[in-house]
Design a protein around this motif. Structure first.
Motif, PDB file in Angstrom:
ATOM      1  N   GLY A  17       0.737  -0.986  -0.053  1.00  0.00           N
ATOM      2  CA  GLY A  17      -0.139   0.045  -0.086  1.00  0.00           C
ATOM      3  C   GLY A  17       1.013   1.381  -0.136  1.00  0.00           C
ATOM      4  O   GLY A  17       2.221   1.250  -0.113  1.00  0.00           O
ATOM      5  N   THR A  18       0.353   2.401   0.397  1.00  0.00           N
ATOM      6  CA  THR A  18       1.135   3.774   0.381  1.00  0.00           C
ATOM      7  C   THR A  18       1.461   3.994   1.829  1.00  0.00           C
ATOM      8  O   THR A  18       0.790   4.701   2.544  1.00  0.00           O
ATOM      9  N   HIS A  19       2.248   2.947   2.414  1.00  0.00           N
ATOM     10  CA  HIS A  19       2.760   3.234   3.750  1.00  0.00           C
ATOM     11  C   HIS A  19       4.316   3.848   3.773  1.00  0.00           C
ATOM     12  O   HIS A  19       4.346   4.770   4.428  1.00  0.00           O
ATOM     13  N   GLY A 277      -6.069   4.431  -5.850  1.00  0.00           N
ATOM     14  CA  GLY A 277      -5.017   4.238  -5.230  1.00  0.00           C
ATOM     15  C   GLY A 277      -4.008   3.186  -5.839  1.00  0.00           C
ATOM     16  O   GLY A 277      -4.387   2.629  -6.868  1.00  0.00           O
ATOM     17  N   SER A 278      -3.224   2.814  -4.920  1.00  0.00           N
ATOM     18  CA  SER A 278      -2.137   1.872  -5.406  1.00  0.00           C
ATOM     19  C   SER A 278      -2.469   0.379  -5.284  1.00  0.00           C
ATOM     20  O   SER A 278      -1.921  -0.649  -5.894  1.00  0.00           O
ATOM     21  N   VAL A 279      -3.634  -0.037  -4.610  1.00  0.00           N
ATOM     22  CA  VAL A 279      -3.942  -1.142  -4.452  1.00  0.00           C
ATOM     23  C   VAL A 279      -5.174  -1.735  -4.878  1.00  0.00           C
ATOM     24  O   VAL A 279      -5.441  -2.778  -5.630  1.00  0.00           O
ATOM     25  N   TRP A 303      -8.314   9.798 -15.709  1.00  0.00           N
ATOM     26  CA  TRP A 303      -8.766   8.609 -14.954  1.00  0.00           C
ATOM     27  C   TRP A 303      -7.418   7.838 -14.879  1.00  0.00           C
ATOM     28  O   TRP A 303      -6.874   7.307 -15.840  1.00  0.00           O
ATOM     29  N   SER A 304      -6.866   7.418 -13.550  1.00  0.00           N
ATOM     30  CA  SER A 304      -5.757   6.816 -13.362  1.00  0.00           C
ATOM     31  C   SER A 304      -6.338   5.273 -13.286  1.00  0.00           C
ATOM     32  O   SER A 304      -6.788   4.811 -12.268  1.00  0.00           O
ATOM     33  N   LEU A 305      -5.941   4.481 -14.173  1.00  0.00           N
ATOM     34  CA  LEU A 305      -6.547   3.180 -14.454  1.00  0.00           C
ATOM     35  C   LEU A 305      -5.366   2.335 -15.020  1.00  0.00           C
ATOM     36  O   LEU A 305      -4.822   2.329 -16.027  1.00  0.00           O
ATOM     37  N   PRO A 327      -2.078   5.051 -17.070  1.00  0.00           N
ATOM     38  CA  PRO A 327      -1.849   4.085 -15.977  1.00  0.00           C
ATOM     39  C   PRO A 327      -1.367   4.529 -14.611  1.00  0.00           C
ATOM     40  O   PRO A 327      -1.465   3.908 -13.576  1.00  0.00           O
ATOM     41  N   TRP A 328      -0.964   5.963 -14.503  1.00  0.00           N
ATOM     42  CA  TRP A 328      -0.423   6.332 -13.403  1.00  0.00           C
ATOM     43  C   TRP A 328      -0.429   8.046 -13.633  1.00  0.00           C
ATOM     44  O   TRP A 328      -0.122   8.359 -14.715  1.00  0.00           O
ATOM     45  N   ALA A 329      -0.914   8.511 -12.549  1.00  0.00           N
ATOM     46  CA  ALA A 329      -1.222  10.249 -12.607  1.00  0.00           C
ATOM     47  C   ALA A 329      -0.257  10.913 -11.850  1.00  0.00           C
ATOM     48  O   ALA A 329       0.144  10.503 -10.640  1.00  0.00           O
ATOM     49  N   PRO A 330       0.280  12.001 -12.012  1.00  0.00           N
ATOM     50  CA  PRO A 330       1.128  12.796 -11.048  1.00  0.00           C
ATOM     51  C   PRO A 330      -0.142  13.384 -10.160  1.00  0.00           C
ATOM     52  O   PRO A 330      -0.332  14.657 -10.166  1.00  0.00           O
ATOM     53  N   THR A 345     -12.548   8.708  -5.534  1.00  0.00           N
ATOM     54  CA  THR A 345     -11.641   8.097  -4.602  1.00  0.00           C
ATOM     55  C   THR A 345     -12.039   6.826  -4.026  1.00  0.00           C
ATOM     56  O   THR A 345     -13.163   6.888  -3.519  1.00  0.00           O
ATOM     57  N   HIS A 346     -10.980   5.933  -3.668  1.00  0.00           N
ATOM     58  CA  HIS A 346     -11.462   4.903  -2.776  1.00  0.00           C
ATOM     59  C   HIS A 346     -11.386   5.501  -1.291  1.00  0.00           C
ATOM     60  O   HIS A 346     -11.824   4.843  -0.391  1.00  0.00           O
ATOM     61  N   GLY A 347     -10.412   6.618  -1.102  1.00  0.00           N
ATOM     62  CA  GLY A 347     -10.493   7.101   0.414  1.00  0.00           C
ATOM     63  C   GLY A 347      -9.482   6.772   1.264  1.00  0.00           C
ATOM     64  O   GLY A 347      -9.508   6.954   2.523  1.00  0.00           O
ATOM     65  N   TRP A 349      -5.839   7.602   2.899  1.00  0.00           N
ATOM     66  CA  TRP A 349      -5.605   8.728   3.754  1.00  0.00           C
ATOM     67  C   TRP A 349      -4.785   9.592   2.923  1.00  0.00           C
ATOM     68  O   TRP A 349      -5.038  10.811   2.813  1.00  0.00           O
ATOM     69  N   ASN A 350      -3.626   9.223   2.169  1.00  0.00           N
ATOM     70  CA  ASN A 350      -2.923  10.173   1.409  1.00  0.00           C
ATOM     71  C   ASN A 350      -3.729  10.805   0.361  1.00  0.00           C
ATOM     72  O   ASN A 350      -3.356  12.022   0.050  1.00  0.00           O
ATOM     73  N   SER A 351      -4.651  10.036  -0.468  1.00  0.00           N
ATOM     74  CA  SER A 351      -5.513  10.750  -1.553  1.00  0.00           C
ATOM     75  C   SER A 351      -6.306  11.879  -0.713  1.00  0.00           C
ATOM     76  O   SER A 351      -6.509  12.834  -1.153  1.00  0.00           O
ATOM     77  N   LEU A 352      -6.808  11.485   0.452  1.00  0.00           N
ATOM     78  CA  LEU A 352      -7.794  12.290   1.083  1.00  0.00           C
ATOM     79  C   LEU A 352      -6.691  13.585   1.607  1.00  0.00           C
ATOM     80  O   LEU A 352      -7.357  14.910   1.273  1.00  0.00           O
ATOM     81  N   VAL A 353      -5.728  13.560   1.984  1.00  0.00           N
ATOM     82  CA  VAL A 353      -4.958  14.729   2.413  1.00  0.00           C
ATOM     83  C   VAL A 353      -4.429  15.525   1.192  1.00  0.00           C
ATOM     84  O   VAL A 353      -4.612  16.756   1.202  1.00  0.00           O
ATOM     85  N   GLU A 354      -4.166  14.882   0.046  1.00  0.00           N
ATOM     86  CA  GLU A 354      -4.035  15.587  -1.243  1.00  0.00           C
ATOM     87  C   GLU A 354      -5.081  16.392  -1.795  1.00  0.00           C
ATOM     88  O   GLU A 354      -4.909  17.420  -2.369  1.00  0.00           O
ATOM     89  N   SER A 355      -6.297  15.797  -1.745  1.00  0.00           N
ATOM     90  CA  SER A 355      -7.254  16.460  -1.977  1.00  0.00           C
ATOM     91  C   SER A 355      -7.835  17.636  -0.971  1.00  0.00           C
ATOM     92  O   SER A 355      -8.187  18.501  -1.895  1.00  0.00           O
TER      93      SER A 355
HETATM   94  N1  UDP Z   1      -1.028   7.964  -6.853  1.00  0.00           N
HETATM   95  C1  UDP Z   1      -0.483   8.777  -7.766  1.00  0.00           C
HETATM   96  N2  UDP Z   1      -0.938   8.536  -8.978  1.00  0.00           N
HETATM   97  C2  UDP Z   1      -1.799   7.691  -9.294  1.00  0.00           C
HETATM   98  C3  UDP Z   1      -2.437   6.950  -8.191  1.00  0.00           C
HETATM   99  C4  UDP Z   1      -2.152   7.241  -6.949  1.00  0.00           C
HETATM  100  O1  UDP Z   1       0.292   9.552  -7.506  1.00  0.00           O
HETATM  101  O2  UDP Z   1      -2.094   7.453 -10.473  1.00  0.00           O
HETATM  102  C5  UDP Z   1      -0.476   8.038  -5.418  1.00  0.00           C
HETATM  103  C6  UDP Z   1      -1.518   9.252  -4.679  1.00  0.00           C
HETATM  104  O3  UDP Z   1      -0.741  10.441  -4.754  1.00  0.00           O
HETATM  105  C7  UDP Z   1      -1.348   8.820  -3.114  1.00  0.00           C
HETATM  106  C8  UDP Z   1      -1.232   7.560  -3.218  1.00  0.00           C
HETATM  107  O4  UDP Z   1      -0.837   6.892  -4.712  1.00  0.00           O
HETATM  108  O5  UDP Z   1      -0.002   9.559  -2.682  1.00  0.00           O
HETATM  109  C9  UDP Z   1      -2.142   6.685  -2.822  1.00  0.00           C
HETATM  110  O6  UDP Z   1      -2.247   6.641  -1.370  1.00  0.00           O
HETATM  111  P1  UDP Z   1      -3.624   6.226  -0.620  1.00  0.00           P
HETATM  112  O7  UDP Z   1      -2.903   6.273   0.885  1.00  0.00           O
HETATM  113  O8  UDP Z   1      -4.724   7.058  -1.066  1.00  0.00           O
HETATM  114  O9  UDP Z   1      -4.080   4.877  -1.101  1.00  0.00           O
HETATM  115  P2  UDP Z   1      -3.417   3.386  -0.969  1.00  0.00           P
HETATM  116  O10 UDP Z   1      -2.488   3.408  -2.318  1.00  0.00           O
HETATM  117  O11 UDP Z   1      -2.741   2.993   0.325  1.00  0.00           O
HETATM  118  O12 UDP Z   1      -4.664   2.349  -1.247  1.00  0.00           O
END
Ligand code: UDP
Length: 452
Positions: A17-19, A277-279, A303-305, A327-330, A345-347, A349-355
């Motif tokens: 995950g994003t830990h 997110g990443s998972v 859409w990051s997919l 496939p991946w967005a900044p 979003t899936h919700g 924590w990192n996504s929430l804080v960035e939003s």
């Molecule tokens: N992220 C990104 N580009 C993408 C998708 C995700 O940079 O296309 C980053 C996003 O900025 C965030 C992290 O991946 O920092 C996702 O963390 P989050 O805690 O939201 O979810 P997790 O990956 O742990 O499910």
């Protein structure tokens, strides 16, 4: 503050995950503030490669060490949920101990402090063996942290024999949790399999965290005042040191698909950004519903997919699309762009804080872990977004949420609420703010030899 001498901090990261990335962000900050302290950063090779290649340049006093991922040679995954995590966790205590010995040997410095992902409840024992403080990093928000710290009380109140029909009862007996419902809780507390490896791990974590020398997290006290007071009474030191993204804004990351240039051509607050997110990848039927909703709403989108999921998109969707599937967005930069008006979003924590930092209201489709409680805070406490109707992605549900946020008065109000939340967060990371003061405490605790 005690003197900062040639200390050695062992940092134990959870590689799934994003830990690890947010932990590296705060370690970089501590390392810059204490150049004589050595930080040995332990993660799997894959996790380390990924975060060290994308993070800002790391200070020279941070050194990465690889630990084994726990997957036996020739192992064939059977597709069990969290199989990779279980394999890693089973051997993590001994692998981390071994890697720490290598770092001590190489550097000639004894470990003076242990910083560990909160999932590693066994870090307490490693700290005791080394006679050093145990400082624990909780990767998510305070609400999910409370859920784990209060697991025994929640179970006592609601029982563990099933809660069918009681899902909407609230946790009003826990400070700061009066809006949170049973259905929002991470699985393994009263919902789902309470005996799974993961559930037992989190239960144990909640029980031992109060014994840590300190617990720190990527949030600020003002976001959660009641819970801050409560958790300060539960932990020896409870240090909100974020939001990291506002405290030390990270440099921009590469944008290989041109998301930002495309956003430059869109009108302010019109675009929907979608990422889980990443998972997580939503099931195919939900991907279809989402594509149909976006197309029918005629909202421009990014859409990051992941590439392997593109096959589930409706025929001709990509050709007709008024947007980009990448496939991946900044993400941080996308959410900070003025053209983005809503985030599905899936919700995490990192996504929430960035939003929040970007001032973008959210539509939550929670999947597991902390997503549900994060969504509840967003919808009912901070009022900066909504949980999608019926909890899953349906065409009509998404269309209504998009309309609410992009076109209705309610969406405007959410953006105003976001401004207030951001203002509070900005103050917390300012010169005399709570997060700045907590960061100094953390620095002193982690980098000092004098731990009296
Ligand atoms: N992220 C990104 N580009 C993408 C998708 C995700 O940079 O296309 C980053 C996003 O900025 C965030 C992290 O991946 O920092 C996702 O963390 P989050 O805690 O939201 O979810 P997790 O990956 O742990 O499910």
């Amino acid at each position: 503050m005690s003197q900062l001498v040639d200390t050695h901090v062992a940092v134990l990261t959870f590689p799934h995950g994003t830990h690890a990335a947010p932990l590296l962000a705060i370690i970089d900050r501590l390392a810059s503030a204490s150049p004589k302290t050595l930080f040995s950063f332990f993660g799997t090779a894959q996790s380390n490669n990924s975060i060290f290649s994308t993070s800002q340049p790391t200070p020279p006093n941070v050194k990465a060490y690889s630990v084994d991922d726990g997957v036996p040679e020739g192992y064939v995954f059977v597709g069990k949920p969290q199989e990779d995590i279980e394999l890693f966790m089973e051997v993590a205590p001994q692998n981390l101990r071994k890697a720490m010995e290598v770092a001590v040997e190489e550097s000639g410095r004894k470990v003076s402090c242990l910083v560990a992902d909160a999932f590693f409840w066994f870090a307490k024992q490693i700290a005791v063996e080394n006679g050093v403080p145990w400082v624990s990093f909780w990767t998510a928000g305070a609400c999910s942290l409370s859920s784990h710290v209060y697991t025994d009380l929640i179970r006592e109140k609601f029982g563990v024999g099933g809660i069918v029909g009681r899902e909407d009862e609230t946790l009003n007996f826990i400070p700061g949790m009066s809006k949170v419902r049973i259905r929002d809780l991470p699985e393994g507390i009263v919902l789902g399999n309470l005996e799974s490896f993961f559930s037992r791990m989190l239960h144990r974590m909640g029980q031992v965290l109060p014994e840590a020398t300190a617990v720190f997290l990527n949030s600020c006290e003002e976001l959660d005042p009641d819970r801050t007071t409560d958790l300060k009474s539960k932990f020896k030191q409870y240090l909100n040191v974020g939001p990291f993204i506002l405290a030390t804004p990270p440099p921009s990351v590469p944008d290989p698909y041109g998301c930002l240039t495309w956003l430059d051509k869109q009108k302010p607050t019109t675009v929907v950004y979608i990422s889980f997110g990443s998972v997580v990848t939503p099931p195919p039927n939900e991907l279809v519903a989402l594509a149909e909703a976006v197309e029918a709403s005629q909202v421009p989108f990014i859409w990051s997919l992941r590439d392997k999921s593109r096959v589930h998109l409706p025929n001709g969707f990509l050709e007709r699309a008024n947007g980009m599937v990448v496939p991946w967005a900044p993400q941080r930069d996308v959410l900070a762009h003025g053209a983005v008006g809503v985030f599905i979003t899936h919700g995490g924590w990192n996504s929430l804080v960035e939003s929040i930092a970007g001032g973008v209201p959210m539509i939550f489709r929670p999947f597991f872990g902390d997503h549900g409680v994060n969504g509840r805070m967003v919808e009912d406490v901070w009022e900066i977004g909504v949980i999608v109707e019926s909890g899953v992605l349906t065409k009509n549900g998404i269309m209504r949420s998009l309309d609410l946020i992009l076109a209705q008065e309610k969406g405007k109000k959410m953006r105003e609420n976001l401004k207030e939340v951001v203002a509070l967060a900005q103050i917390s990371v300012g010169a005399n703010g709570s997060s700045t003061k907590n960061f100094k405490k953390l620095l002193d605790l982690v980098c000092s030899q004098n731990h009296a």
